[in-house]
Design an enzyme around this catalytic site. Structure first.
Site, PDB file in Angstrom:
ATOM      1  CG  ASP A  63      -1.745  -3.502  14.933  1.00 47.81           C
ATOM      2  OD1 ASP A  63      -2.146  -3.743  13.768  1.00 47.81           O
ATOM      3  OD2 ASP A  63      -1.028  -4.283  15.571  1.00 47.81           O
ATOM      4  CB  VAL A  64      -5.888  -1.967  10.763  1.00 43.81           C
ATOM      5  CG1 VAL A  64      -5.859  -0.489  10.474  1.00 43.81           C
ATOM      6  CG2 VAL A  64      -4.936  -2.737   9.895  1.00 43.81           C
ATOM      7  CG  ASN A  90      -4.497   2.895   2.199  1.00 41.91           C
ATOM      8  OD1 ASN A  90      -4.352   2.567   1.033  1.00 41.91           O
ATOM      9  ND2 ASN A  90      -3.483   3.274   2.976  1.00 41.91           N
ATOM     10  CE1 TYR A 156      -1.629  -7.246  -0.858  1.00 40.02           C
ATOM     11  CE2 TYR A 156      -2.248  -7.848  -3.100  1.00 40.02           C
ATOM     12  CZ  TYR A 156      -2.069  -6.888  -2.124  1.00 40.02           C
ATOM     13  OH  TYR A 156      -2.319  -5.562  -2.413  1.00 40.02           O
ATOM     14  CE  LYS A 160      -5.105  -5.711  -0.388  1.00 37.87           C
ATOM     15  NZ  LYS A 160      -5.473  -4.448   0.278  1.00 37.87           N
TER      16      LYS A 160
HETATM   17  N1  LIG Z   1       1.576  -0.361  -3.983  1.00 37.05           N
HETATM   18  C1  LIG Z   1       0.927  -1.169  -4.796  1.00 37.05           C
HETATM   19  O1  LIG Z   1       1.434  -1.494  -5.896  1.00 37.05           O
HETATM   20  C2  LIG Z   1      -0.453  -1.686  -4.427  1.00 37.05           C
HETATM   21  C3  LIG Z   1      -1.129  -2.459  -5.374  1.00 37.05           C
HETATM   22  C4  LIG Z   1      -2.384  -2.955  -5.067  1.00 37.05           C
HETATM   23  C5  LIG Z   1      -2.954  -2.687  -3.835  1.00 37.05           C
HETATM   24  N2  LIG Z   1      -2.278  -1.933  -2.929  1.00 37.05           N
HETATM   25  C6  LIG Z   1      -2.919  -1.695  -1.631  1.00 37.05           C
HETATM   26  O2  LIG Z   1      -2.888  -0.331  -1.306  1.00 37.05           O
HETATM   27  C7  LIG Z   1      -2.928  -0.189   0.110  1.00 37.05           C
HETATM   28  C8  LIG Z   1      -1.871   0.817   0.548  1.00 37.05           C
HETATM   29  O3  LIG Z   1      -0.593   0.306   0.236  1.00 37.05           O
HETATM   30  P1  LIG Z   1       0.641   1.208  -0.229  1.00 37.05           P
HETATM   31  O4  LIG Z   1       1.030   0.742  -1.570  1.00 37.05           O
HETATM   32  O5  LIG Z   1       0.362   2.634  -0.014  1.00 37.05           O
HETATM   33  O6  LIG Z   1       1.754   0.644   0.750  1.00 37.05           O
HETATM   34  P2  LIG Z   1       2.656   1.317   1.884  1.00 37.05           P
HETATM   35  O7  LIG Z   1       3.447   0.196   2.477  1.00 37.05           O
HETATM   36  O8  LIG Z   1       3.377   2.497   1.327  1.00 37.05           O
HETATM   37  O9  LIG Z   1       1.568   1.804   2.906  1.00 37.05           O
HETATM   38  C9  LIG Z   1       0.805   0.902   3.668  1.00 37.05           C
HETATM   39  C10 LIG Z   1       0.333   1.616   4.890  1.00 37.05           C
HETATM   40  O10 LIG Z   1      -0.366   0.696   5.726  1.00 37.05           O
HETATM   41  C11 LIG Z   1       0.192   0.776   7.013  1.00 37.05           C
HETATM   42  N3  LIG Z   1       0.000  -0.450   7.761  1.00 37.05           N
HETATM   43  C12 LIG Z   1       0.508  -1.667   7.514  1.00 37.05           C
HETATM   44  N4  LIG Z   1       0.127  -2.523   8.483  1.00 37.05           N
HETATM   45  C13 LIG Z   1      -0.642  -1.816   9.344  1.00 37.05           C
HETATM   46  C14 LIG Z   1      -1.316  -2.128  10.543  1.00 37.05           C
HETATM   47  N5  LIG Z   1      -1.269  -3.354  11.081  1.00 37.05           N
HETATM   48  N6  LIG Z   1      -2.010  -1.150  11.171  1.00 37.05           N
HETATM   49  C15 LIG Z   1      -2.053   0.100  10.665  1.00 37.05           C
HETATM   50  N7  LIG Z   1      -1.427   0.459   9.533  1.00 37.05           N
HETATM   51  C16 LIG Z   1      -0.721  -0.500   8.888  1.00 37.05           C
HETATM   52  C17 LIG Z   1       1.655   1.116   6.789  1.00 37.05           C
HETATM   53  O11 LIG Z   1       2.266   1.618   7.937  1.00 37.05           O
HETATM   54  C18 LIG Z   1       1.500   2.176   5.703  1.00 37.05           C
HETATM   55  O12 LIG Z   1       1.114   3.407   6.255  1.00 37.05           O
HETATM   56  C19 LIG Z   1      -2.736  -1.583   0.696  1.00 37.05           C
HETATM   57  O13 LIG Z   1      -3.979  -2.094   1.120  1.00 37.05           O
HETATM   58  C20 LIG Z   1      -2.212  -2.379  -0.482  1.00 37.05           C
HETATM   59  O14 LIG Z   1      -2.534  -3.744  -0.408  1.00 37.05           O
HETATM   60  C21 LIG Z   1      -1.034  -1.427  -3.194  1.00 37.05           C
END
Ligand SMILES: NC(=O)c1ccc[n+]([C@@H]2O[C@H](COP(=O)([O-])OP(=O)(O)OC[C@H]3O[C@@H](n4cnc5c(N)ncnc54)[C@H](O)[C@@H]3O)[C@@H](O)[C@H]2O)c1
Length: 253
Positions: A63-64, A90, A156, A160
């Site tokens: 859990d990060v 990530n 959010y 970031k």
């Molecule tokens: N999807 C988008 O459009 C988008 C846009 C900009 C930035 N991002 C960033 O990309 C990154 C990845 O997101 P994604 O789109 O793949 O989303 P996702 O929800 O598919 O994946 C997020 C991952 O983070 C994990 N996670 C969440 N809380 C956690 C915790 N407390 N401890 C450990 N793991 C945890 C989830 O279980 C999942 O594996 C994030 O930092 C997100 O902010 C995503």
């Protein structure tokens, strides 16, 4: 030859979306990957899926948002693979698009706990390990276009923005220790985020959704994984302390 042959990597948020695609690509490129997320079953499935690829993949339930869990993750990676070369921070969560006046304490705390504190706890442990090893290291922090553009709510975007600041601070502080630290900012990506995010606030979403008109086609997680591989590999050896936007031109207006 793979572009990450034998490199030991930690990737957080590995159970889904961008993190999962990055684990698969890194294993394809010969890396030894410690995949971290909260959901054990998804991690087990991912490890199975990686069998037969040139690299090696193991997992550590993490859990990060919990500093002790992050310290345990880096320890587990080093115990399993002998050292650490690359970290992809990530894991992240979205907010509900609320502007500051309507933002709840719970949302602010949750989003900062994972996106900002969690990333910084990981970063601290990774840098401690790199400094102890004494031969540099590579960090890719997954940020968001929301750090500089108003694509989400106050919590959010601010969480970031802090990721961007700590990326540059880390790059500067440890330049001479040859620790490279860059941020990768996705635009819109087809992942679970829209499925797991809380219901959007009406006013906030009416503001952020205006920007969606400029977003164009969404990326796939694999598009992001390719950009992360570039920042993690020696191909970007002279790039340090930057934000690379990977948004298909969304924020080019
Ligand atoms: N999807 C988008 O459009 C988008 C846009 C900009 C930035 N991002 C960033 O990309 C990154 C990845 O997101 P994604 O789109 O793949 O989303 P996702 O929800 O598919 O994946 C997020 C991952 O983070 C994990 N996670 C969440 N809380 C956690 C915790 N407390 N401890 C450990 N793991 C945890 C989830 O279980 C999942 O594996 C994030 O930092 C997100 O902010 C995503």
């Amino acid at each position: 030859m793979g572009r990450l042959d034998g490199k030991v990597c930690v990737i957080t948020g590995a159970s889904a979306g961008i993190g999962r695609a990055t684990v698969l690509l890194f294993a394809q490129e010969g890396a030894k990957v410690m995949a971290a997320a909260r959901r054990k079953e998804q991690l087990e499935e991912l490890v199975k899926e990686c069998e037969g690829l040139p690299g090696e993949v193991d997992y550590c339930v993490t859990d990060v948002g919990d500093a002790a869990s992050d310290a345990n993750l880096i320890k587990a990676a080093v115990e399993r693979f002998g050292r650490l070369d690359i970290a992809v921070n990530n894991a992240g969560v979205m907010d509900d698009n609320t502007a500051i006046a309507d933002m709840s304490d719970e949302m602010l705390q949750k989003v900062f706990q994972i996106n900002t504190f969690g990333l910084m706890y990981c970063l601290r442990e990774e840098c401690k390990q790199f400094l102890a090893q004494g031969d540099g290291g590579v960090i890719v922090n997954i940020c968001s276009v929301g750090a500089t553009h108003q694509t989400a709510g106050a919590a959010y975007c601010a969480s970031k923005g802090a990721v961007l600041s700590v990326t540059k601070n880390t790059a500067y502080m440890y330049k001479d220790a040859e620790i490279r630290c860059n941020a990768l900012s996705p635009g819109g990506v087809v992942t679970d985020i829209p499925l797991v995010m809380p219901p959007a606030d009406e006013f906030g979403f009416s503001r952020t959704s205006e920007l969606l008109n400029f977003s164009g086609e969404l990326a796939m997680p694999e598009d992001l994984a390719d950009a992360i591989l570039f920042l993690a590999s020696d191909q970007s050896r002279y790039i340090n302390g930057v934000e690379l936007k990977c948004d298909g031109g969304w924020t080019s207006f």
